[in-house]
Write a protein that holds these residues in place. Structure first.
Motif, PDB file in Angstrom:
ATOM      1  N   GLU A 115       3.426  -0.442  -2.342  1.00 15.79           N
ATOM      2  CA  GLU A 115       3.861   0.171  -3.238  1.00 15.79           C
ATOM      3  C   GLU A 115       5.299   0.317  -4.210  1.00 15.79           C
ATOM      4  O   GLU A 115       5.878  -1.108  -3.442  1.00 15.79           O
ATOM      5  N   LYS A 118       7.758   1.939 -10.938  1.00 13.56           N
ATOM      6  CA  LYS A 118       8.090   1.273 -12.428  1.00 13.56           C
ATOM      7  C   LYS A 118       8.393   0.979 -12.853  1.00 13.56           C
ATOM      8  O   LYS A 118       8.512   0.152 -13.885  1.00 13.56           O
ATOM      9  N   ILE A 124       6.419  -5.908 -10.993  1.00 15.09           N
ATOM     10  CA  ILE A 124       5.058  -5.589 -11.196  1.00 15.09           C
ATOM     11  C   ILE A 124       3.682  -6.260 -12.045  1.00 15.09           C
ATOM     12  O   ILE A 124       2.837  -7.128 -11.931  1.00 15.09           O
ATOM     13  N   TYR A 127       2.614  -9.065  -9.305  1.00 16.34           N
ATOM     14  CA  TYR A 127       1.694  -9.110  -9.888  1.00 16.34           C
ATOM     15  C   TYR A 127       0.655  -8.883  -9.601  1.00 16.34           C
ATOM     16  O   TYR A 127      -0.389  -9.228  -9.562  1.00 16.34           O
ATOM     17  N   ARG A 128       0.454  -8.438 -10.734  1.00 21.07           N
ATOM     18  CA  ARG A 128      -0.324  -8.140 -11.872  1.00 21.07           C
ATOM     19  C   ARG A 128      -0.606  -9.578 -11.843  1.00 21.07           C
ATOM     20  O   ARG A 128      -2.213  -9.466 -11.570  1.00 21.07           O
ATOM     21  N   GLY A 133      -4.390  -5.202  -8.697  1.00 21.24           N
ATOM     22  CA  GLY A 133      -4.768  -4.031  -9.091  1.00 21.24           C
ATOM     23  C   GLY A 133      -4.461  -2.735  -8.683  1.00 21.24           C
ATOM     24  O   GLY A 133      -4.480  -2.415  -7.754  1.00 21.24           O
ATOM     25  N   ASP A 134      -4.427  -2.017 -10.028  1.00 26.87           N
ATOM     26  CA  ASP A 134      -3.915  -0.661  -9.722  1.00 26.87           C
ATOM     27  C   ASP A 134      -4.821  -0.005  -8.630  1.00 26.87           C
ATOM     28  O   ASP A 134      -6.003   0.458  -9.304  1.00 26.87           O
ATOM     29  N   CYS A 145       8.121   5.328  -4.886  1.00 26.14           N
ATOM     30  CA  CYS A 145       6.810   5.291  -5.000  1.00 26.14           C
ATOM     31  C   CYS A 145       6.141   5.778  -6.037  1.00 26.14           C
ATOM     32  O   CYS A 145       6.161   6.808  -6.001  1.00 26.14           O
ATOM     33  N   VAL A 147       3.698   3.605  -8.612  1.00 25.76           N
ATOM     34  CA  VAL A 147       2.805   2.645  -8.621  1.00 25.76           C
ATOM     35  C   VAL A 147       2.211   2.021  -7.232  1.00 25.76           C
ATOM     36  O   VAL A 147       3.366   1.525  -6.615  1.00 25.76           O
ATOM     37  N   TRP A 148       0.982   2.047  -6.826  1.00 26.75           N
ATOM     38  CA  TRP A 148       0.395   1.631  -5.698  1.00 26.75           C
ATOM     39  C   TRP A 148      -0.565   0.590  -6.066  1.00 26.75           C
ATOM     40  O   TRP A 148      -1.737   0.744  -7.085  1.00 26.75           O
ATOM     41  N   MET A 149      -0.871  -0.600  -5.474  1.00 25.55           N
ATOM     42  CA  MET A 149      -1.415  -1.468  -6.114  1.00 25.55           C
ATOM     43  C   MET A 149      -2.245  -2.454  -4.982  1.00 25.55           C
ATOM     44  O   MET A 149      -2.231  -2.257  -3.955  1.00 25.55           O
TER      45      MET A 149
END
Length: 153
Positions: A115, A118, A124, A127-128, A133-134, A145, A147-149
């Motif tokens: 978590e 943005k 982020i 992580y990508r 992935g989202d 938080c 954004v969760w991935m």
């Protein structure tokens, strides 16, 4: 210069807290109850619960950290990643994620989860690139938080 990722030791506790408090405060975030718990008692809140903490060291001195917190579904939540400013650009975030993934795979975990906010655009992007992935919004104890991935293992 030597750089290594090592397991958390008791003498890392003050650094663990200060590195994470620094990025939270710099980002304008409040120290929330879960932050206080994992930063104040990493042994009890993370390690004794089946998690891991990794420390990035440059020439033997801590310059970064990251944790894996055991989840109810046998996955692990990646959290509290921090690298001090003068050690950025050494791929320590990537190396910390590699240590997290290796530990999770060795434990038979089905996924890594995280978590973030943005506002953390550099994190982020990392992580990508690392294969996260989202996800749609998830329940979270953190007000910051949005954004969760996850990365399936």
């Amino acid at each position: 210069m030597t750089v290594a990722i090592v397991p958390f030791r008791t003498e890392h506790a003050a650094m663990w807290r200060s590195f994470n408090e620094a990025w939270l405060i710099a980002g304008g975030y409040a120290l929330e109850p879960k932050d206080q718990r994992v930063l104040g008692d990493p042994q009890g809140a993370i390690l004794d619960q089946g998690g891991f903490i990794f420390i990035a060291e440059r020439n033997g001195a801590p310059v970064g950290c990251c944790s894996l917190m055991a989840m109810a579904d046998a996955g692990y939540e990646v959290g509290k990643m921090a690298v001090v400013e003068d050690a950025r650009g050494l791929s320590l975030g990537w190396r910390l994620l590699e240590a997290c993934e290796a530990a999770a795979r060795a434990a038979g975990a089905p996924r890594l989860y995280l978590e973030t906010s943005k506002a953390q655009t550099h994190a982020i992007a990392l992580y990508r690139r690392f294969g996260f992935g989202d996800l749609p919004p998830q329940p979270t104890p953190y007000a910051r938080c949005d954004v969760w991935m996850e990365k399936r293992l």
